[in-house]
Scaffold this motif. Structure first.
Motif, PDB file in Angstrom:
ATOM      1  N   GLY A  66       0.817  -1.204   0.000  1.00 18.98           N
ATOM      2  CA  GLY A  66       0.000   0.000   0.000  1.00 18.98           C
ATOM      3  C   GLY A  66       0.847   1.248   0.000  1.00 18.98           C
ATOM      4  N   HIS A  68       2.334   3.098   2.335  1.00 16.90           N
ATOM      5  CA  HIS A  68       1.962   4.178   3.247  1.00 16.90           C
ATOM      6  C   HIS A  68       3.168   5.084   3.487  1.00 16.90           C
ATOM      7  N   THR A  74      -0.905   5.244   7.803  1.00 20.70           N
ATOM      8  CA  THR A  74      -1.225   3.921   8.341  1.00 20.70           C
ATOM      9  C   THR A  74      -2.327   4.003   9.387  1.00 20.70           C
ATOM     10  N   GLU A  77      -5.644   4.624   7.723  1.00 14.79           N
ATOM     11  CA  GLU A  77      -6.113   3.414   7.053  1.00 14.79           C
ATOM     12  C   GLU A  77      -6.645   2.411   8.076  1.00 14.79           C
ATOM     13  N   SER A  80     -10.025   3.481   9.425  1.00 15.87           N
ATOM     14  CA  SER A  80     -11.091   3.315   8.444  1.00 15.87           C
ATOM     15  C   SER A  80     -11.466   1.845   8.247  1.00 15.87           C
ATOM     16  N   ASN A  81     -10.550   0.935   8.566  1.00 17.76           N
ATOM     17  CA  ASN A  81     -10.790  -0.495   8.394  1.00 17.76           C
ATOM     18  C   ASN A  81     -10.661  -1.245   9.709  1.00 17.76           C
ATOM     19  N   ARG A 145      -7.857   9.613   1.279  1.00 16.61           N
ATOM     20  CA  ARG A 145      -9.148   9.015   1.612  1.00 16.61           C
ATOM     21  C   ARG A 145     -10.203   9.402   0.572  1.00 16.61           C
ATOM     22  N   GLN A 148      -9.800   7.379  -2.631  1.00 16.14           N
ATOM     23  CA  GLN A 148     -10.280   6.013  -2.434  1.00 16.14           C
ATOM     24  C   GLN A 148     -11.803   5.959  -2.465  1.00 16.14           C
ATOM     25  N   ILE A 231      -4.342  -3.679   5.097  1.00 17.70           N
ATOM     26  CA  ILE A 231      -3.947  -2.268   5.163  1.00 17.70           C
ATOM     27  C   ILE A 231      -3.399  -1.913   3.778  1.00 17.70           C
ATOM     28  N   VAL A 233      -3.373   1.119   0.297  1.00 22.30           N
ATOM     29  CA  VAL A 233      -3.702   2.429  -0.264  1.00 22.30           C
ATOM     30  C   VAL A 233      -4.270   2.220  -1.665  1.00 22.30           C
TER      31      VAL A 233
END
Length: 233
Positions: A66, A68, A74, A77, A80-81, A145, A148, A231, A233
């Motif tokens: 990803g 980061h 990180t 991310e 968000s997850n 963000r 995405q 994790i 991007v």
């Protein structure tokens, strides 16, 4: 579920990528300083090299980890997850980023024949600088963000590189936006460095900016939907 071997490979990629990023930032600053006495020329050269280097590193390492290369990214991310991503994955990334950043700083200093590990004397203090750092970091997180959320993640390498080039110029702080790289830059007594005493304020502003970026992304695009347990991007 992320296996230990897969997590180790991704963390290793974060280490190498962050080391390369910091080496580009500090190394290009040292080169610019050696070639020109003009502060504007030095900043222009450093900002272009840093932006191009970051974009290339994200494009190269994004499919693996990803890319980061930044604890704030990180953390945003992970948050968000958080229903699908374990905290240990984020912790592994951040540890790798911090270690890689220090390695990159020492490498850059060594490449230019300087004694590695000399503390920076570049004091960066003042509330206006902290405000600039908060704005720069919030903008970075909002950009990632936001791309995405509108299914434009493929644009992240170019967009993040372009944003960094702009933010270095439009923010009062010079847009460090990365706690790991900021700490590592305290090991370079050059115009890209930062004195150890200035670190707490900058890191705090970056963390606050990251939180603000997540809040803005949620306000503008709505709540995050869960993605795969990775994790990325």
């Amino acid at each position: 579920m992320t296996t230990p071997r897969a997590l180790a490979r991704r963390a290793g990629t974060e280490f190498v990528g962050t080391a390369a990023l910091v080496a580009v930032v500090i190394g290009s600053g040292l080169q610019a300083g050696a070639l020109s006495p003009d502060a504007g020329v030095r900043l222009l050269a450093n900002s272009l090299a840093s932006a191009i280097g970051l974009a290339l590193l994200i494009a190269l390492f994004g499919p693996v980890s990803g890319a980061h290369l930044n604890p704030v990214v990180t953390l945003s991310e992970w948050w968000s997850n958080r229903r699908t991503t374990r905290p240990r994955e984020a912790a592994a990334y951040i540890a790798a980023q911090c270690a890689g950043a220090v390695a990159g700083a020492l490498l850059a200093e060594a490449m230019y024949g300087r004694a590695p590990g000399v503390w920076s004397t570049q004091v960066r203090s003042g509330n206006h600088l902290l405000l600039g750092e908060l704005v720069a970091t919030a903008g970075l997180v909002l950009l990632i963000r936001g791309l995405q959320r509108i299914d434009r993640a493929a644009l992240v390498p170019v967009a993040v590189g372009g944003y960094l080039a702009a933010a270095i110029w439009f923010t009062s702080s010079g847009s460090f936006v990365n706690p790991a790289a900021t700490v590592a830059r305290s090991l370079s007594d050059s115009f890209t460095g930062i004195a150890p005493g200035s670190l707490p304020g900058f890191v705090a502003a970056q963390l606050a900016g990251g939180l603000l970026g997540v809040v803005l992304a949620t306000a503008l695009y709505g709540p995050e939907t869960n993605r795969a347990a990775r994790i990325d991007v």
